[in-house]
Design a protein around this motif. Structure first.
Motif, PDB file in Angstrom:
ATOM      1  N   CYS A  56       0.843  -1.200   0.000  1.00 26.30           N
ATOM      2  CA  CYS A  56       0.000   0.000   0.000  1.00 26.30           C
ATOM      3  C   CYS A  56       0.881   1.253   0.000  1.00 26.30           C
ATOM      4  O   CYS A  56       1.785   1.371   0.831  1.00 26.30           O
ATOM      5  N   CYS A  59       0.160   2.650   3.694  1.00 20.08           N
ATOM      6  CA  CYS A  59       0.532   2.006   4.952  1.00 20.08           C
ATOM      7  C   CYS A  59       1.439   0.791   4.772  1.00 20.08           C
ATOM      8  O   CYS A  59       1.647   0.027   5.716  1.00 20.08           O
ATOM      9  N   ARG A  64      -1.404  -5.820   0.514  1.00 19.27           N
ATOM     10  CA  ARG A  64      -2.674  -5.474   1.133  1.00 19.27           C
ATOM     11  C   ARG A  64      -3.492  -4.475   0.302  1.00 19.27           C
ATOM     12  O   ARG A  64      -4.622  -4.174   0.637  1.00 19.27           O
ATOM     13  N   CYS A  78      -7.828  -1.339   0.726  1.00 19.63           N
ATOM     14  CA  CYS A  78      -6.618  -1.605   1.512  1.00 19.63           C
ATOM     15  C   CYS A  78      -7.046  -2.308   2.790  1.00 19.63           C
ATOM     16  O   CYS A  78      -7.909  -1.805   3.513  1.00 19.63           O
ATOM     17  N   HIS A  96      -5.698   8.659   2.621  1.00 21.06           N
ATOM     18  CA  HIS A  96      -5.013   7.507   3.218  1.00 21.06           C
ATOM     19  C   HIS A  96      -3.485   7.635   3.041  1.00 21.06           C
ATOM     20  O   HIS A  96      -2.723   7.353   3.955  1.00 21.06           O
TER      21      HIS A  96
HETATM   22 ZN    ZN Z   1      -3.125   1.144   3.220  1.00 17.07          ZN
END
Ligand code: ZN
Length: 409
Positions: A56, A59, A64, A78, A96
């Protein structure tokens, strides 16, 4: 202390005043598969936008994240490494990844989409005619006679290593040098004699953003000496680009040290080295959409652009000698025909373009006018290459001969 006037920024980005920015951006985003293009320009890696599971960009993790771009909305999923699935549109993705509020994201997307900075002609993808956008990288082919470059998004607070190193060097030169308006003593003498040598006259009001360096080194040419430095900014970085030190580069003009003793013939006024004028950029393609902002502000009525710094200064000098300048101008030197072709600025006022008469200069002006049909092209007499030649010819000839072919050698 620098006063920051946010007023101009609003104007720059909203352009058509009665239409909310969001509406215009939405229209842009509807124009095709544009979210991936926008997200890439905002720094999200291409590899995350391929529609496959991957780390991601917000993150991390291993696989993911998936960008599925449903109906062109920029949507994603995500699992955040917790199984707690986060999903949303491109706006949610920007939150995000960068933690941006919607307002912030809207500003950033508008800046990238350059809704108000783009050329006016030759697009035809928008039914309302309000979105004037056709960067060459757009995924959907649009028919354009030419494809001008689009200024990239520069994350000024977080430059990559090499641009940062180059920016640090540029800022060192900035700190070692002095604005022309603050010069005194021998430095002032050299600079004043330089401008006199170039035909600007003794009472010339020096461009406030230019600096003077008493002993600038060029290791390649093994030369150290007095130099003028022009800071290169981008109108798309807003009216405070200079105050914010958002410099994409600089142009250095080494001066003949003999100017200390008096004005010289124009051809001898620069340093006696092979390249007395050298540009320096902080990153690849960073110069797209850039210029040296010489005078005026967003409050000026007309935007005046030309290729060389001295071309623009000479045209202004000619107007002041003849008393013919009736508009307040925001004056920019683009430093090259490719920057003229890639000029981006708010489209909120008329543009006057000073043309050079060599083939490249004429080409650039013709192309510019195709993209910006309202442009007024101003050219020196065909016997002169540019307005500095014209100015020098004018002031060296008796007034009775001024009307006839002043630039014939
Ligand atoms: Zn993420």
């Amino acid at each position: 202390m620098v006063m920051v006037d946010m007023h101009g920024i609003d104007h720059a980005f909203t352009g058509i005043r009665d239409e909310p920015l969001y509406g215009r951006v939405k229209e842009f985003l509807r124009g095709g598969d544009r979210w991936p293009w926008v997200l890439t320009r905002l720094g999200i890696p291409d590899s995350a936008l391929k529609g496959k599971n991957c780390p991601c960009p917000g993150c991390g993790g291993k696989d993911r994240f998936r960008f599925d771009n449903k109906d062109g909305t920029g949507s994603f999923l995500c699992s955040q490494g917790t199984g707690n699935v986060l999903a949303g549109s491109g706006w949610a993705l920007l939150e995000h990844v960068y933690g941006w509020s919607f307002e912030r994201a809207l500003d950033e997307v508008a800046r990238v989409a350059l809704v108000d900075f783009a050329p006016k002609a030759g697009i035809g993808t928008s039914s309302s005619g309000h979105v004037h956008m056709a960067p060459s990288e757009l995924p959907q082919a649009v028919s354009m006679p030419v494809a001008p470059g689009v200024p990239q998004v520069i994350h000024w607070q977080n430059l990559a290593e090499e641009p940062q190193r180059r920016y640090d060097y540029l800022m060192r030169v900035f700190r070692e040098s002095i604005p022309l308006s603050q010069l005194d003593g021998t430095a002032l003498q050299i600079v004043r004699n330089y401008w006199i040598s170039r035909g600007m006259g003794a009472t010339f009001r020096m461009p406030p953003h230019l600096h003077f360096h008493a002993r600038l080194t060029d290791t390649q040419q093994q030369w150290s000496g007095p130099a003028l430095i022009a800071w290169i900014t981008r109108p798309c970085d807003g009216p405070n680009a200079f105050a914010d030190r958002h410099f994409v580069g600089m142009q250095r003009i080494w001066l003949n040290p003999a100017l200390l003793h008096g004005p010289l013939p124009a051809k001898q006024s620069k340093a006696p080295i092979e390249q007395a004028k050298k540009s320096f950029g902080i990153m690849d393609k960073g110069m797209i959409g850039s210029s040296v902002h010489l005078y005026g502000s967003e409050k000026s009525r007309v935007r005046l652009i030309g290729e060389g710094i001295e071309t623009v200064l000479s045209w202004l000098r000619l107007q002041s000698l003849q008393g013919t300048l009736t508009e307040s101008v925001e004056a920019h030197a683009c430093l090259g025909t490719s920057q003229i072709k890639n000029w981006f600025a708010p489209t909120d006022k008329p543009v006057w373009l000073l043309q050079d008469n060599d083939p490249a200069g004429k080409d650039a002006a013709a192309l510019f006018q195709k993209l910006h049909p309202d442009t007024r092209i101003l050219a020196p007499p065909s016997s002169c290459n540019d307005f500095n030649d014209y100015l020098l010819a004018m002031i060296q000839k008796p007034s009775s001969q001024r009307s006839i072919s002043p630039c014939v050698p």
